[in-house]
Design a protein around this motif. Structure first.
Motif, mmCIF file in Angstrom:
data_model
loop_
_atom_site.group_PDB
_atom_site.id
_atom_site.type_symbol
_atom_site.label_atom_id
_atom_site.label_comp_id
_atom_site.label_asym_id
_atom_site.label_seq_id
_atom_site.Cartn_x
_atom_site.Cartn_y
_atom_site.Cartn_z
ATOM 1 N N ILE A 1 -6.124 -20.533 0.233
ATOM 2 C CA ILE A 1 -6.340 -20.938 1.624
ATOM 3 C C ILE A 1 -6.466 -22.462 1.671
ATOM 4 C CG2 ILE A 1 -7.775 -20.664 3.679
ATOM 5 C CD1 ILE A 1 -8.838 -18.064 2.496
ATOM 6 N N ALA A 2 -5.553 -23.122 2.328
ATOM 7 C CA ALA A 2 -5.587 -24.589 2.439
ATOM 8 C C ALA A 2 -6.703 -25.018 3.383
ATOM 9 C CB ALA A 2 -4.244 -25.104 2.948
ATOM 10 N N ALA A 3 -7.278 -26.196 3.128
ATOM 11 C CA ALA A 3 -8.314 -26.740 4.006
ATOM 12 C C ALA A 3 -7.769 -26.878 5.418
ATOM 13 C CB ALA A 3 -8.785 -28.092 3.484
ATOM 14 N N GLY A 4 -8.590 -26.513 6.397
ATOM 15 C CA GLY A 4 -8.169 -26.569 7.796
ATOM 16 C C GLY A 4 -7.536 -25.283 8.288
ATOM 17 N N THR A 5 -7.420 -24.284 7.388
ATOM 18 C CA THR A 5 -6.883 -22.985 7.767
ATOM 19 C C THR A 5 -7.805 -21.886 7.255
ATOM 20 O OG1 THR A 5 -5.551 -22.648 5.751
ATOM 21 C CG2 THR A 5 -4.530 -23.911 7.559
ATOM 22 N N TYR A 6 -7.590 -20.659 7.732
ATOM 23 C CA TYR A 6 -8.374 -19.522 7.249
ATOM 24 C C TYR A 6 -7.458 -18.310 7.146
ATOM 25 C CZ TYR A 6 -8.470 -17.275 11.855
ATOM 26 O OH TYR A 6 -8.102 -16.640 13.019
ATOM 27 N N LEU A 7 -7.952 -17.273 6.459
ATOM 28 C CA LEU A 7 -7.195 -16.037 6.273
ATOM 29 C C LEU A 7 -7.794 -14.965 7.177
ATOM 30 C CD1 LEU A 7 -4.877 -14.882 4.498
ATOM 31 C CD2 LEU A 7 -6.664 -14.002 2.970
ATOM 32 N N PRO A 8 -7.077 -14.555 8.229
ATOM 33 C CA PRO A 8 -7.616 -13.541 9.137
ATOM 34 C C PRO A 8 -7.851 -12.215 8.421
ATOM 35 C CG PRO A 8 -5.719 -14.651 10.112
ATOM 36 C CD PRO A 8 -5.753 -15.035 8.668
ATOM 37 N N ALA A 9 -8.685 -11.364 9.003
ATOM 38 C CA ALA A 9 -8.924 -10.022 8.474
ATOM 39 C C ALA A 9 -7.597 -9.267 8.406
ATOM 40 C CB ALA A 9 -9.915 -9.278 9.345
ATOM 41 N N ALA A 10 -7.396 -8.501 7.345
ATOM 42 C CA ALA A 10 -6.226 -7.653 7.124
ATOM 43 C C ALA A 10 -4.937 -8.451 6.933
ATOM 44 C CB ALA A 10 -6.044 -6.652 8.268
ATOM 45 N N SER A 11 -5.053 -9.760 6.726
ATOM 46 C CA SER A 11 -3.862 -10.573 6.492
ATOM 47 C C SER A 11 -3.550 -10.610 5.002
ATOM 48 C CB SER A 11 -4.063 -11.993 7.006
ATOM 49 O OG SER A 11 -2.976 -12.814 6.642
ATOM 50 N N GLU A 12 -2.274 -10.485 4.662
ATOM 51 C CA GLU A 12 -1.847 -10.562 3.268
ATOM 52 C C GLU A 12 -1.239 -11.936 2.987
ATOM 53 O OE1 GLU A 12 -0.470 -6.869 1.233
ATOM 54 O OE2 GLU A 12 0.066 -6.277 3.272
ATOM 55 N N GLY A 13 -2.092 -12.969 3.080
ATOM 56 C CA GLY A 13 -1.698 -14.312 2.684
ATOM 57 C C GLY A 13 -1.218 -15.213 3.792
ATOM 58 N N VAL A 14 -1.056 -14.713 5.016
ATOM 59 C CA VAL A 14 -0.594 -15.550 6.127
ATOM 60 C C VAL A 14 -1.807 -16.171 6.805
ATOM 61 C CG1 VAL A 14 0.689 -15.639 8.284
ATOM 62 C CG2 VAL A 14 1.426 -14.087 6.458
ATOM 63 N N THR A 15 -2.005 -17.472 6.590
ATOM 64 C CA THR A 15 -3.171 -18.157 7.140
ATOM 65 C C THR A 15 -2.897 -18.676 8.542
ATOM 66 O OG1 THR A 15 -2.506 -20.242 6.118
ATOM 67 C CG2 THR A 15 -3.999 -18.833 4.857
ATOM 68 N N GLU A 16 -3.976 -19.009 9.257
ATOM 69 C CA GLU A 16 -3.882 -19.586 10.589
ATOM 70 C C GLU A 16 -4.750 -20.835 10.661
ATOM 71 O OE1 GLU A 16 -4.807 -16.760 13.606
ATOM 72 O OE2 GLU A 16 -3.327 -15.281 12.924
ATOM 73 N N SER A 17 -4.450 -21.714 11.618
ATOM 74 C CA SER A 17 -5.221 -22.945 11.794
ATOM 75 C C SER A 17 -6.656 -22.620 12.174
ATOM 76 C CB SER A 17 -4.575 -23.813 12.871
ATOM 77 O OG SER A 17 -5.278 -25.027 13.027
ATOM 78 N N CYS A 18 -7.577 -23.389 11.637
ATOM 79 C CA CYS A 18 -8.999 -23.163 11.925
ATOM 80 C C CYS A 18 -9.246 -23.298 13.432
ATOM 81 C CB CYS A 18 -9.834 -24.186 11.164
ATOM 82 S SG CYS A 18 -11.592 -23.778 11.053
ATOM 83 N N PRO A 19 -9.904 -22.326 14.060
ATOM 84 C CA PRO A 19 -10.118 -22.399 15.503
ATOM 85 C C PRO A 19 -11.204 -23.411 15.860
ATOM 86 C CG PRO A 19 -11.196 -20.458 14.622
ATOM 87 C CD PRO A 19 -10.426 -21.063 13.479
ATOM 88 N N ALA A 20 -11.232 -23.810 17.121
ATOM 89 C CA ALA A 20 -12.264 -24.726 17.610
ATOM 90 C C ALA A 20 -13.640 -24.126 17.377
ATOM 91 C CB ALA A 20 -12.050 -25.011 19.088
ATOM 92 N N ASN A 21 -14.632 -25.001 17.209
ATOM 93 C CA ASN A 21 -16.034 -24.632 17.024
ATOM 94 C C ASN A 21 -16.300 -23.979 15.670
ATOM 95 O OD1 ASN A 21 -16.285 -25.551 19.674
ATOM 96 N ND2 ASN A 21 -15.993 -23.508 20.504
ATOM 97 N N SER A 22 -15.400 -24.192 14.739
ATOM 98 C CA SER A 22 -15.546 -23.698 13.369
ATOM 99 C C SER A 22 -15.040 -24.771 12.422
ATOM 100 C CB SER A 22 -14.749 -22.409 13.161
ATOM 101 O OG SER A 22 -15.113 -21.414 14.086
ATOM 102 N N TYR A 23 -15.265 -24.563 11.132
ATOM 103 C CA TYR A 23 -14.641 -25.411 10.125
ATOM 104 C C TYR A 23 -14.182 -24.540 8.975
ATOM 105 C CZ TYR A 23 -19.107 -25.213 7.538
ATOM 106 O OH TYR A 23 -20.227 -24.800 6.859
ATOM 107 N N CYS A 24 -13.103 -24.971 8.311
ATOM 108 C CA CYS A 24 -12.457 -24.170 7.282
ATOM 109 C C CYS A 24 -12.201 -25.061 6.063
ATOM 110 C CB CYS A 24 -11.149 -23.592 7.796
ATOM 111 S SG CYS A 24 -11.327 -22.585 9.293
ATOM 112 N N PRO A 25 -13.064 -25.007 5.054
ATOM 113 C CA PRO A 25 -12.931 -25.907 3.912
ATOM 114 C C PRO A 25 -11.846 -25.533 2.921
ATOM 115 C CG PRO A 25 -14.818 -24.452 3.607
ATOM 116 C CD PRO A 25 -14.284 -24.176 4.991
ATOM 117 N N GLY A 26 -11.252 -24.336 3.093
ATOM 118 C CA GLY A 26 -10.253 -23.881 2.131
ATOM 119 C C GLY A 26 -10.898 -23.088 1.007
ATOM 120 N N ALA A 27 -10.111 -22.312 0.296
ATOM 121 C CA ALA A 27 -10.625 -21.494 -0.797
ATOM 122 C C ALA A 27 -9.493 -21.120 -1.733
ATOM 123 C CB ALA A 27 -11.304 -20.234 -0.257
ATOM 124 N N SER A 28 -9.852 -20.809 -2.979
ATOM 125 C CA SER A 28 -8.869 -20.413 -3.978
ATOM 126 C C SER A 28 -9.140 -18.996 -4.455
ATOM 127 C CB SER A 28 -8.903 -21.365 -5.186
ATOM 128 O OG SER A 28 -8.602 -22.684 -4.795
#
Length: 444
Positions: free
Chosen positions: A68-95
């Motif tokens: 997961i790249a910084a600024g994005t997150y992995l939605p529930a039930a997603s198999e690797g397709v990330t989305e941009s971090c929504p407003a009022n949240s932060y997404c540091p990324g993960a490996s």
């Protein structure tokens, strides 16, 4: 997911495996049989664990790992397709995260006291709340705007109204202050010396510099020698390279000045972002020069007056600070509270340790736009006026019975609200009169 099949139960010996179109292969040594295969003569006790009866072939799986790249997150039930971090949240990324059918991963809500953020935030320091007078702590302000960011995030608080006697400064500008030293570059100022962080010493026409400590340097000019420290740090000045690269993108036509300003606001604050966007526009229409750009880089973005950098620190980013000055025909004196100025990015801590002090010494001496701006920053001869502050009003004073030259001699023609009042050197001499003093007459 990767499917793996393994034999675990009992079958009757002599079972006949169904023939198919798949090419016959040897039974895998790992025991994991793959899809749509024929394993030739493999139905043996060694492979199945039985001579007759029944056996089960159990499917086994390994977890697929997602990045997961910084600024994005992995939605529930997603198999690797990330989305941009929504407003009022932060997404540091993960490996190496695994599939989760019910919960999003890499997504964190902003703290309740700093509940807001822009889309694509990657750090908690990008969470913010609206500025208040107490949080902004802007001297003489009576109303503020902007955002207060969590932790070490760059606040954008700015004054919108001030106490009587002060006005809101609506744009960043560079102001002249009293120079710490009086030196100018000329071709004959060709001497410098330094001792690197690793103890390597070098002298170029300045063998009498007297340096003894690691990460120290000296540069000679016509009127004297400047002394300083160097420090290698793990971080550069906030937003310096982003601002420079972004300006290049504006001038290349890749982004608009407005897009550049928007991109930089979260990094360096609204006021500085607006200043840099205007500078980029000025570079394109010819109203600004390269010197203006470098001046902004070093003075508005590349200075740190509050830093207490250890000269033994390690990192790839070189910082320079002036510590003293020795006139050609005088004694050396120290200079207090000069800024640390961001210099070169050497790419590695080892290179910085070897070359930073020498870079500080030599970079100051070149007669180029970038070196002249760097010199102004290191020597502390200029400072940045921050937009959104309350600056004291200027007040012009008319002195009666004082000659213009006597007013000018003491710079008495003006004052700033709350500042000093300087009087003329002397009043006119009037026969039969004894001078009592000047007294202000208030203007209604």
């Amino acid at each position: 997911m990767t499917r793996k099949i393994f034999l675990t139960s009992v079958i009757a010996m002599g079972i006949v495996c169904g023939a198919g179109a798949a090419r016959a292969e040897s039974f895998p040594s790992s025991g994991y049989m793959q899809e749509n295969k024929t394993y030739e003569s493999a139905a043996t006790y060694k492979n199945t664990g039985v001579y007759d009866g029944e056996v089960s072939a159990t499917a086994e799986y390994t977890d697929t790992m997602y990045q997961i790249a910084a600024g994005t997150y992995l939605p529930a039930a997603s198999e690797g397709v990330t989305e941009s971090c929504p407003a009022n949240s932060y997404c540091p990324g993960a490996s190496n995260v695994t599939y989760n059918a019910t919960a999003a991963q890499g997504l964190t809500s902003c703290p309740s006291s700093y509940p807001n953020s822009s889309t694509g935030a990657s750090k908690q320091t990008q969470c913010y709340t609206a500025c208040t007078l107490s949080v902004a702590n802007i001297a003489h302000a009576t109303a503020v705007t902007g955002n207060d960011y969590y932790g070490t995030g760059t606040d954008t608080c700015a004054a919108t109204a001030c106490e009587n006697g002060y006005h809101v400064l609506n744009e960043i500008g560079v102001m002249d202050t009293t120079p710490l030293i009086s030196v100018d570059y000329t071709e004959s100022g060709d001497g410098y010396a330094y001792i690197s962080a690793s103890g390597n010493a070098s002298n170029s026409n300045l063998s009498d510099a007297g340096l003894t400590e690691n990460n120290t340097w000296a540069s000679h000019f016509d009127y004297g020698t400047v002394y300083g420290h160097a420090s290698c740090q793990p971080t550069d000045s906030t937003g310096l390279m982003e601002a420079f690269n972004g300006m290049q993108s504006v001038m290349n036509g890749d982004v608009t000045a407005e897009e550049y300003e928007s991109q930089m606001t979260d990094i360096i604050g609204a006021a500085k972002a607006a200043y840099m966007a205007d500078l980029a526009t000025g570079m394109m229409d010819g109203s600004k020069t390269e010197y203006d750009m470098y001046e902004a880089m070093f003075i508005i973005l590349g200075q740190d007056y509050d830093a207490d950098y250890d000269t033994s620190s390690t990192g790839q980013y070189c910082w320079c600070q002036m510590t003293g000055y020795k006139p050609t025909d005088g004694e050396q004196s120290s200079v207090a509270a000069a800024p640390w100025v961001s210099g070169s990015d050497f790419g590695s801590a080892d290179y910085c340790a070897s070359y930073c002090a020498g870079d500080c010494a030599n970079y100051l001496r070149n007669d180029r736009d970038v070196s002249r701006a760097f010199r102004a920053a290191v020597f502390g001869s200029r400072g940045a006026l921050a937009a959104g502050t309350c600056e004291a009003n200027e007040i012009s004073i008319t002195w009666t019975d004082a000659a213009p030259e006597d007013v000018a001699a003491n710079n008495a023609g003006m004052c700033t609200y709350g500042g000093d009042i300087r009087t003329p050197v002397k009043a006119a001499t009037i026969p039969g009169k004894t001078f009592k003093g000047w007294k202000f007459v208030k203007v209604n």
